[in-house]
Motif scaffolding. Sequence first.
Motif, mmCIF file in Angstrom:
data_model
loop_
_atom_site.group_PDB
_atom_site.id
_atom_site.type_symbol
_atom_site.label_atom_id
_atom_site.label_comp_id
_atom_site.label_asym_id
_atom_site.label_seq_id
_atom_site.Cartn_x
_atom_site.Cartn_y
_atom_site.Cartn_z
ATOM 1 N N ASN A 125 14.438 13.698 5.300
ATOM 2 C CA ASN A 125 15.257 13.415 6.482
ATOM 3 C C ASN A 125 14.571 13.560 7.957
ATOM 4 O O ASN A 125 14.690 12.653 8.477
ATOM 5 C CB ASN A 125 16.559 13.989 6.475
ATOM 6 N N GLU A 126 13.754 14.484 7.927
ATOM 7 C CA GLU A 126 13.120 15.190 9.275
ATOM 8 C C GLU A 126 12.108 14.125 9.352
ATOM 9 O O GLU A 126 11.714 13.914 10.460
ATOM 10 C CB GLU A 126 12.677 16.382 9.153
ATOM 11 N N LEU A 127 11.250 13.786 8.245
ATOM 12 C CA LEU A 127 9.948 12.892 8.574
ATOM 13 C C LEU A 127 10.372 11.519 8.636
ATOM 14 O O LEU A 127 9.920 10.870 9.492
ATOM 15 C CB LEU A 127 9.252 13.179 7.110
ATOM 16 N N LYS A 128 11.609 11.096 7.925
ATOM 17 C CA LYS A 128 12.170 9.868 8.225
ATOM 18 C C LYS A 128 12.325 9.388 9.756
ATOM 19 O O LYS A 128 12.131 8.606 10.292
ATOM 20 C CB LYS A 128 13.227 9.589 7.510
ATOM 21 N N GLU A 129 12.829 10.559 10.435
ATOM 22 C CA GLU A 129 13.073 10.395 11.710
ATOM 23 C C GLU A 129 11.937 10.404 12.754
ATOM 24 O O GLU A 129 11.916 9.534 13.597
ATOM 25 C CB GLU A 129 13.821 11.722 12.201
ATOM 26 N N LYS A 130 10.848 11.017 12.425
ATOM 27 C CA LYS A 130 9.519 10.866 12.964
ATOM 28 C C LYS A 130 8.727 9.812 12.877
ATOM 29 O O LYS A 130 8.082 9.277 13.673
ATOM 30 C CB LYS A 130 8.612 12.212 12.569
ATOM 31 N N LEU A 131 9.094 9.065 11.729
ATOM 32 C CA LEU A 131 8.215 7.969 11.352
ATOM 33 C C LEU A 131 9.188 6.404 11.906
ATOM 34 O O LEU A 131 8.587 5.513 11.818
ATOM 35 C CB LEU A 131 8.224 7.779 10.006
ATOM 36 N N SER A 132 10.582 6.742 12.276
ATOM 37 C CA SER A 132 11.284 5.672 12.705
ATOM 38 C C SER A 132 10.751 4.885 13.746
ATOM 39 O O SER A 132 11.112 3.649 13.994
ATOM 40 C CB SER A 132 12.436 6.295 12.872
ATOM 41 N N TYR A 185 0.778 -0.984 -0.084
ATOM 42 C CA TYR A 185 -0.011 -0.055 -0.079
ATOM 43 C C TYR A 185 0.857 1.166 0.104
ATOM 44 O O TYR A 185 1.884 1.267 0.618
ATOM 45 C CB TYR A 185 -0.888 -0.008 1.380
ATOM 46 N N GLU A 186 0.498 2.073 -0.638
ATOM 47 C CA GLU A 186 1.188 3.547 -0.876
ATOM 48 C C GLU A 186 0.254 4.549 -0.315
ATOM 49 O O GLU A 186 -0.896 4.678 -0.996
ATOM 50 C CB GLU A 186 1.657 3.769 -2.101
ATOM 51 N N ILE A 187 0.686 5.279 0.928
ATOM 52 C CA ILE A 187 -0.209 6.237 1.320
ATOM 53 C C ILE A 187 0.387 7.599 0.993
ATOM 54 O O ILE A 187 1.661 7.686 1.148
ATOM 55 C CB ILE A 187 -0.142 6.177 3.037
ATOM 56 N N ILE A 188 -0.558 8.441 0.471
ATOM 57 C CA ILE A 188 0.086 9.766 -0.007
ATOM 58 C C ILE A 188 -0.579 10.929 0.699
ATOM 59 O O ILE A 188 -2.035 10.872 0.740
ATOM 60 C CB ILE A 188 -0.048 9.819 -1.424
ATOM 61 N N VAL A 189 -0.031 11.859 1.251
ATOM 62 C CA VAL A 189 -0.468 13.038 1.760
ATOM 63 C C VAL A 189 -0.118 14.215 1.022
ATOM 64 O O VAL A 189 1.109 14.354 0.741
ATOM 65 C CB VAL A 189 -0.484 13.241 3.210
ATOM 66 N N GLU A 190 -0.786 15.260 0.822
ATOM 67 C CA GLU A 190 -0.215 16.833 0.503
ATOM 68 C C GLU A 190 -0.656 17.698 1.160
ATOM 69 O O GLU A 190 -1.601 17.930 1.916
ATOM 70 C CB GLU A 190 -1.003 16.584 -1.031
ATOM 71 N N LYS A 191 0.433 18.627 1.318
ATOM 72 C CA LYS A 191 0.272 20.047 2.301
ATOM 73 C C LYS A 191 0.801 20.926 1.526
ATOM 74 O O LYS A 191 1.672 20.805 0.779
ATOM 75 C CB LYS A 191 1.110 19.761 3.620
ATOM 76 N N TYR A 228 -1.647 3.213 7.261
ATOM 77 C CA TYR A 228 -1.227 4.196 8.153
ATOM 78 C C TYR A 228 -2.389 5.254 8.149
ATOM 79 O O TYR A 228 -2.820 5.727 7.159
ATOM 80 C CB TYR A 228 0.220 4.754 7.858
ATOM 81 N N ASP A 229 -2.406 6.047 9.275
ATOM 82 C CA ASP A 229 -3.306 6.863 9.485
ATOM 83 C C ASP A 229 -2.964 8.343 8.695
ATOM 84 O O ASP A 229 -1.935 8.909 9.226
ATOM 85 C CB ASP A 229 -3.759 7.277 11.000
ATOM 86 N N PHE A 230 -3.895 8.751 7.769
ATOM 87 C CA PHE A 230 -3.387 9.998 7.230
ATOM 88 C C PHE A 230 -3.325 11.045 8.286
ATOM 89 O O PHE A 230 -2.546 12.091 8.142
ATOM 90 C CB PHE A 230 -4.821 10.436 6.349
ATOM 91 N N THR A 231 -3.946 11.296 9.284
ATOM 92 C CA THR A 231 -4.141 12.045 10.222
ATOM 93 C C THR A 231 -2.864 12.378 10.868
ATOM 94 O O THR A 231 -2.240 13.268 11.023
ATOM 95 C CB THR A 231 -4.937 12.056 11.423
ATOM 96 N N ASP A 232 -2.235 11.207 11.100
ATOM 97 C CA ASP A 232 -0.905 10.896 11.886
ATOM 98 C C ASP A 232 0.162 11.822 10.965
ATOM 99 O O ASP A 232 1.176 12.403 11.559
ATOM 100 C CB ASP A 232 -0.431 9.742 12.491
ATOM 101 N N LEU A 233 0.199 11.144 9.752
ATOM 102 C CA LEU A 233 1.173 11.516 8.610
ATOM 103 C C LEU A 233 0.978 13.150 8.464
ATOM 104 O O LEU A 233 1.939 13.756 8.221
ATOM 105 C CB LEU A 233 0.934 10.834 7.327
ATOM 106 N N LYS A 234 -0.103 13.541 8.314
ATOM 107 C CA LYS A 234 -0.102 14.973 8.094
ATOM 108 C C LYS A 234 0.129 15.722 9.310
ATOM 109 O O LYS A 234 0.886 17.073 9.119
ATOM 110 C CB LYS A 234 -1.751 15.455 7.800
#
Length: 123
Positions: A92-99, A2-8, A49-55
């Motif tokens: 790189n910053e998001l990868k740290e948050k998702l680690s 599955y690929e989850i995509i969010v846009e901001k 994965y929860d869209f809300t958490d990713l956003k």
Amino acid sequence: MYEIIVEKHFDAAHYLRGYKGKCENLHGHRYTVKVHVSAQKLNEIGLAYDFTDLKRHLDEILKRFDHTCINEVPPFDKINASSENIASTIYNELKEKLSSDPSVTLTAVEAWETPEQGVSYTP
């Protein structure tokens, strides 16, 4: 898979040091950032994965760039505020948050300066 995509979006000014063209002058963009996360399976309620958490994670990163001159915000006070560097910095910053969540993998971050031009960063 599955690929989850969010846009901001965020609005900011920048300039390209050493560019030797009009983009060396201060100018602004409404940046669009798209984040791609992959997961092998769904959780017990059918979400990869929860869209809300990713956003929320993405918002935490982008809020320091919104309505600024990006060149004054670290790390862009030292490196050029190009779309390429913006995408890799966010990655790189998001990868740290998702680690802390082994069920998902950050696969790409896109940084778009306009609807017609952007960069995708995948390490």
